[in-house]
Design a protein around this motif. Structure first.
Motif, mmCIF file in Angstrom:
data_model
loop_
_atom_site.group_PDB
_atom_site.id
_atom_site.type_symbol
_atom_site.label_atom_id
_atom_site.label_comp_id
_atom_site.label_asym_id
_atom_site.label_seq_id
_atom_site.Cartn_x
_atom_site.Cartn_y
_atom_site.Cartn_z
ATOM 1 N N THR A 154 -3.648 -8.913 11.184
ATOM 2 C CA THR A 154 -2.721 -7.735 10.243
ATOM 3 C C THR A 154 -1.822 -8.712 9.204
ATOM 4 O O THR A 154 -1.597 -9.911 9.261
ATOM 5 C CB THR A 154 -1.952 -6.775 10.873
ATOM 6 O OG1 THR A 154 -0.997 -7.533 11.821
ATOM 7 C CG2 THR A 154 -2.728 -6.077 12.039
ATOM 8 N N GLY A 155 -1.396 -8.014 8.303
ATOM 9 C CA GLY A 155 -0.887 -8.625 7.200
ATOM 10 C C GLY A 155 0.709 -9.467 7.973
ATOM 11 O O GLY A 155 1.071 -10.273 7.545
ATOM 12 N N LYS A 156 1.299 -8.379 8.945
ATOM 13 C CA LYS A 156 2.342 -9.043 9.444
ATOM 14 C C LYS A 156 2.212 -10.278 10.338
ATOM 15 O O LYS A 156 3.153 -11.147 10.283
ATOM 16 C CB LYS A 156 2.866 -7.705 10.275
ATOM 17 C CG LYS A 156 4.529 -7.988 10.964
ATOM 18 C CD LYS A 156 4.803 -6.975 11.879
ATOM 19 C CE LYS A 156 6.159 -7.435 12.375
ATOM 20 N NZ LYS A 156 6.832 -6.094 13.359
ATOM 21 N N ILE A 177 9.047 -20.283 -3.843
ATOM 22 C CA ILE A 177 9.079 -19.673 -5.044
ATOM 23 C C ILE A 177 7.984 -18.919 -5.567
ATOM 24 O O ILE A 177 8.187 -18.061 -6.424
ATOM 25 C CB ILE A 177 9.361 -20.652 -6.136
ATOM 26 C CG1 ILE A 177 8.163 -21.578 -6.362
ATOM 27 C CG2 ILE A 177 10.555 -21.370 -5.973
ATOM 28 C CD1 ILE A 177 8.338 -22.375 -7.681
ATOM 29 N N GLY A 178 6.798 -19.199 -4.816
ATOM 30 C CA GLY A 178 5.445 -18.387 -5.243
ATOM 31 C C GLY A 178 4.735 -18.081 -4.166
ATOM 32 O O GLY A 178 4.724 -19.115 -3.334
ATOM 33 N N PHE A 179 3.770 -17.342 -4.079
ATOM 34 C CA PHE A 179 2.900 -17.003 -3.029
ATOM 35 C C PHE A 179 1.484 -16.749 -3.729
ATOM 36 O O PHE A 179 1.375 -15.877 -4.621
ATOM 37 C CB PHE A 179 3.164 -15.909 -2.090
ATOM 38 C CG PHE A 179 2.160 -15.507 -1.191
ATOM 39 C CD1 PHE A 179 1.531 -16.310 -0.378
ATOM 40 C CD2 PHE A 179 1.573 -14.267 -1.311
ATOM 41 C CE1 PHE A 179 0.424 -16.077 0.600
ATOM 42 C CE2 PHE A 179 0.662 -13.912 -0.303
ATOM 43 C CZ PHE A 179 0.085 -14.711 0.573
ATOM 44 N N GLY A 180 0.410 -17.461 -3.356
ATOM 45 C CA GLY A 180 -0.930 -17.103 -3.863
ATOM 46 C C GLY A 180 -1.858 -16.833 -2.883
ATOM 47 O O GLY A 180 -1.919 -17.622 -1.874
ATOM 48 N N ALA A 181 -2.860 -15.798 -2.910
ATOM 49 C CA ALA A 181 -3.796 -15.473 -2.100
ATOM 50 C C ALA A 181 -5.059 -14.653 -2.847
ATOM 51 O O ALA A 181 -4.627 -14.454 -4.060
ATOM 52 C CB ALA A 181 -3.500 -14.866 -0.997
ATOM 53 N N MET A 188 -2.702 -8.816 -0.321
ATOM 54 C CA MET A 188 -2.032 -8.279 -1.535
ATOM 55 C C MET A 188 -2.132 -6.657 -1.473
ATOM 56 O O MET A 188 -1.585 -6.141 -2.372
ATOM 57 C CB MET A 188 -2.897 -8.446 -2.840
ATOM 58 C CG MET A 188 -2.928 -9.806 -2.884
ATOM 59 S SD MET A 188 -1.282 -10.703 -3.398
ATOM 60 C CE MET A 188 -1.581 -12.410 -3.343
ATOM 61 N N GLY A 189 -2.095 -6.034 -0.321
ATOM 62 C CA GLY A 189 -1.872 -4.420 -0.187
ATOM 63 C C GLY A 189 -0.461 -4.153 -0.416
ATOM 64 O O GLY A 189 0.400 -4.973 -0.251
ATOM 65 N N VAL A 190 -0.401 -2.881 -0.710
ATOM 66 C CA VAL A 190 1.047 -2.424 -1.166
ATOM 67 C C VAL A 190 1.799 -2.271 0.080
ATOM 68 O O VAL A 190 2.957 -2.568 0.194
ATOM 69 C CB VAL A 190 0.971 -0.900 -1.427
ATOM 70 C CG1 VAL A 190 2.248 -0.403 -2.023
ATOM 71 C CG2 VAL A 190 0.118 -0.976 -2.962
ATOM 72 N N ASN A 191 1.273 -1.990 1.274
ATOM 73 C CA ASN A 191 1.882 -1.828 2.593
ATOM 74 C C ASN A 191 1.378 -2.835 3.566
ATOM 75 O O ASN A 191 0.174 -2.947 3.859
ATOM 76 C CB ASN A 191 1.842 -0.353 2.897
ATOM 77 C CG ASN A 191 2.459 0.710 2.190
ATOM 78 O OD1 ASN A 191 3.669 0.637 1.664
ATOM 79 N ND2 ASN A 191 1.538 1.932 1.800
ATOM 80 N N SER A 195 1.923 -10.199 0.962
ATOM 81 C CA SER A 195 2.782 -10.134 -0.020
ATOM 82 C C SER A 195 3.835 -9.003 0.076
ATOM 83 O O SER A 195 4.835 -9.387 -0.551
ATOM 84 C CB SER A 195 1.887 -9.761 -1.251
ATOM 85 O OG SER A 195 1.179 -8.479 -1.326
ATOM 86 N N SER A 196 3.575 -7.841 0.822
ATOM 87 C CA SER A 196 4.548 -7.042 1.087
ATOM 88 C C SER A 196 5.755 -7.496 1.705
ATOM 89 O O SER A 196 7.066 -7.270 1.484
ATOM 90 C CB SER A 196 4.245 -5.713 1.502
ATOM 91 O OG SER A 196 3.643 -5.891 2.692
ATOM 92 N N HIS A 197 5.562 -8.304 2.637
ATOM 93 C CA HIS A 197 6.457 -8.969 3.665
ATOM 94 C C HIS A 197 7.277 -10.078 2.726
ATOM 95 O O HIS A 197 8.370 -10.179 3.120
ATOM 96 C CB HIS A 197 5.821 -9.570 4.822
ATOM 97 C CG HIS A 197 5.491 -8.574 5.728
ATOM 98 N ND1 HIS A 197 6.464 -7.657 6.498
ATOM 99 C CD2 HIS A 197 4.232 -8.121 6.172
ATOM 100 C CE1 HIS A 197 5.617 -6.862 7.328
ATOM 101 N NE2 HIS A 197 4.322 -7.163 7.301
ATOM 102 N N PHE A 198 6.447 -10.707 2.061
ATOM 103 C CA PHE A 198 7.120 -11.805 1.140
ATOM 104 C C PHE A 198 8.321 -11.035 0.310
ATOM 105 O O PHE A 198 9.234 -11.495 0.159
ATOM 106 C CB PHE A 198 6.221 -12.607 0.365
ATOM 107 C CG PHE A 198 5.704 -13.876 1.032
ATOM 108 C CD1 PHE A 198 6.525 -14.959 1.223
ATOM 109 C CD2 PHE A 198 4.452 -14.074 1.233
ATOM 110 C CE1 PHE A 198 6.125 -15.953 1.954
ATOM 111 C CE2 PHE A 198 3.994 -15.075 2.001
ATOM 112 C CZ PHE A 198 4.869 -16.384 2.218
ATOM 113 N N ARG A 199 7.721 -10.133 -0.499
ATOM 114 C CA ARG A 199 8.415 -9.276 -1.293
ATOM 115 C C ARG A 199 9.917 -8.743 -0.733
ATOM 116 O O ARG A 199 11.086 -8.786 -1.387
ATOM 117 C CB ARG A 199 7.917 -8.181 -2.047
ATOM 118 C CG ARG A 199 6.633 -8.717 -3.055
ATOM 119 C CD ARG A 199 6.206 -7.480 -3.937
ATOM 120 N NE ARG A 199 5.176 -7.935 -4.925
ATOM 121 C CZ ARG A 199 4.067 -7.902 -4.683
ATOM 122 N NH1 ARG A 199 3.573 -7.533 -3.579
ATOM 123 N NH2 ARG A 199 3.179 -8.247 -5.689
ATOM 124 N N SER A 200 9.693 -8.168 0.587
ATOM 125 C CA SER A 200 10.640 -7.833 1.126
ATOM 126 C C SER A 200 11.791 -8.644 1.833
ATOM 127 O O SER A 200 12.965 -8.659 1.480
ATOM 128 C CB SER A 200 10.349 -6.834 2.498
ATOM 129 O OG SER A 200 11.354 -6.407 3.426
#
Length: 615
Positions: A154-156, A177-181, A188-191, A195-200
């Motif tokens: 899972t993303g988590k 400073i950056g994340f790529g995948a 890259m999903g919204v939830n 990436s959502s955990h990184f943004r949080s």
């Protein structure tokens, strides 16, 4: 000592060969193998091999072989482990001192083990360039951790596993400073994605989708607009030859008759980024030879598969579709090749995407509309701006092929051909627009860091201040640090005065250019450091794909039980050595660790690498 290190590092990559050598020696001594034989006896019963002190008397094994305390079934290379620890420690020390980006991907290997690969990207002072370095390969589902098995990929779980690798080596997350995948939902999903955990947890972190994956998906989606029989032809021709040495040998005679090189027919893969255009070009090259070969086969064998192939090869519109693909697919392929590079090419990403998008639009839409409309508002599906069939540009080969009398007399099929080609271009442009934001606040402004633009006085008239870019990168320049923001702007405005002094560096890559500026021009150090940090942002995920390709080279069917930590060690050693181990010069820290026995045994306990049993 250096010679020992070289041999040891080589043995780390091929640890099973060493195991085979010990097994062979032991079986000879026990009588299970004849003294002059080189292969194990099939009649001998299998048994677990214990470590033998006699092996240490062998001059080839003594310098590096070492037993493992409390486990008589294992052996270690005393030098290789030290090399791995030093490389990881040195890399962690660099990441503790400077900003970096991280790239991540997951894959399932031949042993059905799902692993996640982490690669870091930062400015390497020694080489004055931005480099991507392998960081760690770890199991996504660890059998020793029931919770990770239950959660799955899972993303988590991927996010926590990645962050753990940095915390274990005291790498501060604030330096990221950056994340790529790639663009899959778990990344890259919204939830509940990585990436959502990184943004949080890391506000202001720049998240980048791999541009190579995106370009490949755009081309793949557009290809669905063409008739299915185009793909069927490529697959049927390949399948007809792939398992028959006799057919391949017979086909070579037809190639010789047509004065063609004896090239093989290629396999149209769905996952390899650059394979489709090669398949198209090979079929067009071998078209006449294939027609002759399958015509002869149809007369002698009368197989259904041959009938389908021969009908397609004699269809002039089928060849016309392949000619169209031969023109349009290289646009995506060359774009993909360019951004698979690990060099600092992110400064031209926006311009390259815009050029690709506009080039495709101009082949089927009104030029005035395309050139005078903002690319983010262009609608590829707007029919009133489409060109007529005769005005569309589909490549020189298609233009020549349309003059064929057998094509001109079939108006209905000709109209269908134009309709499908138009649909291909519309879908391709729609997918590009869907996957790339032409108003992106970071990518649309990074071209100011190109050497030519940075030194240009004319460019200052369009971009007089660096504040718009700096404000989009809060993890590089804190928004409340007004002093630094003012210094960047002052140095940016004055930088063109170095145009004469730095004219020899204009054609260098951006990281080399700004690296030289940071070394030579102390009065512009803040500007140079900002540029070098911004250039560390990831533009593609190709480096992670290369890591998985390396794993597939040594984790094969015969070695499918290879532990992930063993593979991780081999990858770290390869990253440390960079090329041939014969010319590798160990660092002083490596020698000090080798001589420090207490540290050595501590490293052995912390980084155990299981040697495979020869089953």
């Amino acid at each position: 000592m250096a010679t020992i290190t070289h041999a040891s590092v080589q043995r780390l990559c091929w640890v099973k060969e060493c195991t085979d050598q010990w097994q062979l020696s032991s079986r000879r001594e026990s009588g299970a193998l004849d003294p002059g034989s080189s292969a194990p006896s099939k009649a001998g019963p299998h048994r677990q091999q214990r470590y033998r002190k006699e092996w240490e008397a062998d001059s080839a094994l003594k310098p590096w072989l070492q037993d493992v305390s409390n486990d008589p079934l294992k052996a270690k290379c005393r030098v290789c482990i030290v090399v791995i620890v030093v490389e990881l420690t040195a890399l962690a020390k660099k990441l503790q001192e400077r900003k970096f980006s991280v790239m991540c991907d997951e894959s399932t290997d031949i042993g059905s083990v799902k692993t996640s690969c982490v690669v870091v990207r930062f400015f390497y002072v020694d080489s004055l360039s931005v480099e991507s370095k392998f960081w760690e390969l770890y199991d996504v589902c660890n059998a020793d951790d029931p919770e990770s098995v239950e959660r799955g990929a899972t993303g988590k779980s991927l996010y926590e596993g990645m962050m753990k690798t940095f915390k274990d080596h005291n790498v501060p997350i604030k330096n990221m400073i950056g994340f790529g995948a790639d663009g899959c939902s778990v990344m890259m999903g919204v939830n509940n994605s990585v990436s959502s955990h990184f943004r949080s947890d890391c506000p202001g972190l720049v998240v980048m989708k791999c541009i190579c994956h995106s370009a490949h998906l755009c081309a793949s989606q557009a290809c669905r607009s063409l008739p299915r029989r185009c793909e069927d032809l490529a697959r049927e021709v390949y399948n007809f030859f792939k398992c028959s040495s006799k057919r391949q040998s017979e086909y070579k005679q037809f190639q010789s008759f047509c004065d063609l090189k004896p090239h093989k027919v290629l396999h149209p893969s769905q996952t390899r980024w650059l394979s489709l255009v090669a398949v198209v070009q090979r079929l067009l090259e071998q078209w006449e030879a294939l027609k002759l070969f399958f015509s002869e086969k149809w007369l002698t064998e009368k197989l259904l598969a041959i009938e389908l192939i021969i009908n397609s090869l004699h269809d002039p519109f089928m060849k016309l579709y392949f000619m169209f693909l031969d023109w349009v697919l290289p646009n995506f392929t060359e774009f993909n090749k360019f951004f698979q590079s690990d060099k600092a090419v992110i400064t031209v990403l926006h311009d390259k995407v815009s050029m690709l998008f506009r080039d495709l639009l101009l082949s089927f839409m009104d030029r005035t509309y395309v050139m005078k409309t903002d690319l983010n508002t262009v609608n590829p599906e707007r029919r009133d701006r489409h060109l007529s069939d005769s005005q569309m540009y589909l490549g020189v080969k298609v233009m020549q092929g349309l003059n064929n009398p057998s094509i001109q007399e079939k108006k209905a099929q000709q109209q269908e051909f134009f309709q499908r080609c138009r649909s291909f271009l519309v879908v391709a442009c729609t997918e590009i627009k869907k996957r790339y934001n032409f108003n992106d606040g970071v990518l649309s402004k990074l071209n100011c860091l190109c050497p030519k633009n940075a030194l240009s006085s004319e460019f200052r008239e369009r971009i007089p201040s660096l504040f718009p870019l700096a404000s989009e990168l809060p993890l590089i320049v804190p928004p409340d640090d007004h002093s630094l923001l003012q210094k960047l702007d002052d140095q940016w405005r004055m930088f063109p005065i170095l145009q004469h002094e730095l004219k020899n560096l204009v054609n260098e890559s951006p990281d080399k250019f700004w690296g030289e500026v940071s070394q030579k021009e102390s009065s512009f150090s803040d500007l140079a450091n900002f540029a070098l940090t911004a250039l560390c942002l990831p533009h593609s995920n190709a480096e992670c794909e290369r890591v998985f390709s390396k794993v597939n080279l040594f984790k094969t069917k015969q070695r499918n039980r290879l532990k992930t930590r063993t593979a991780n060690g081999a990858l770290l050693s390869a990253s440390c050595i960079k090329g041939s181990c014969v010319h590798f010069t160990p660092a002083n820290d490596m020698f000090s660790r080798i001589n420090n026995h207490a540290q050595l045994f501590q490293n052995i306990r912390e980084h155990e690498f299981d040697l495979e049993e020869d089953s």
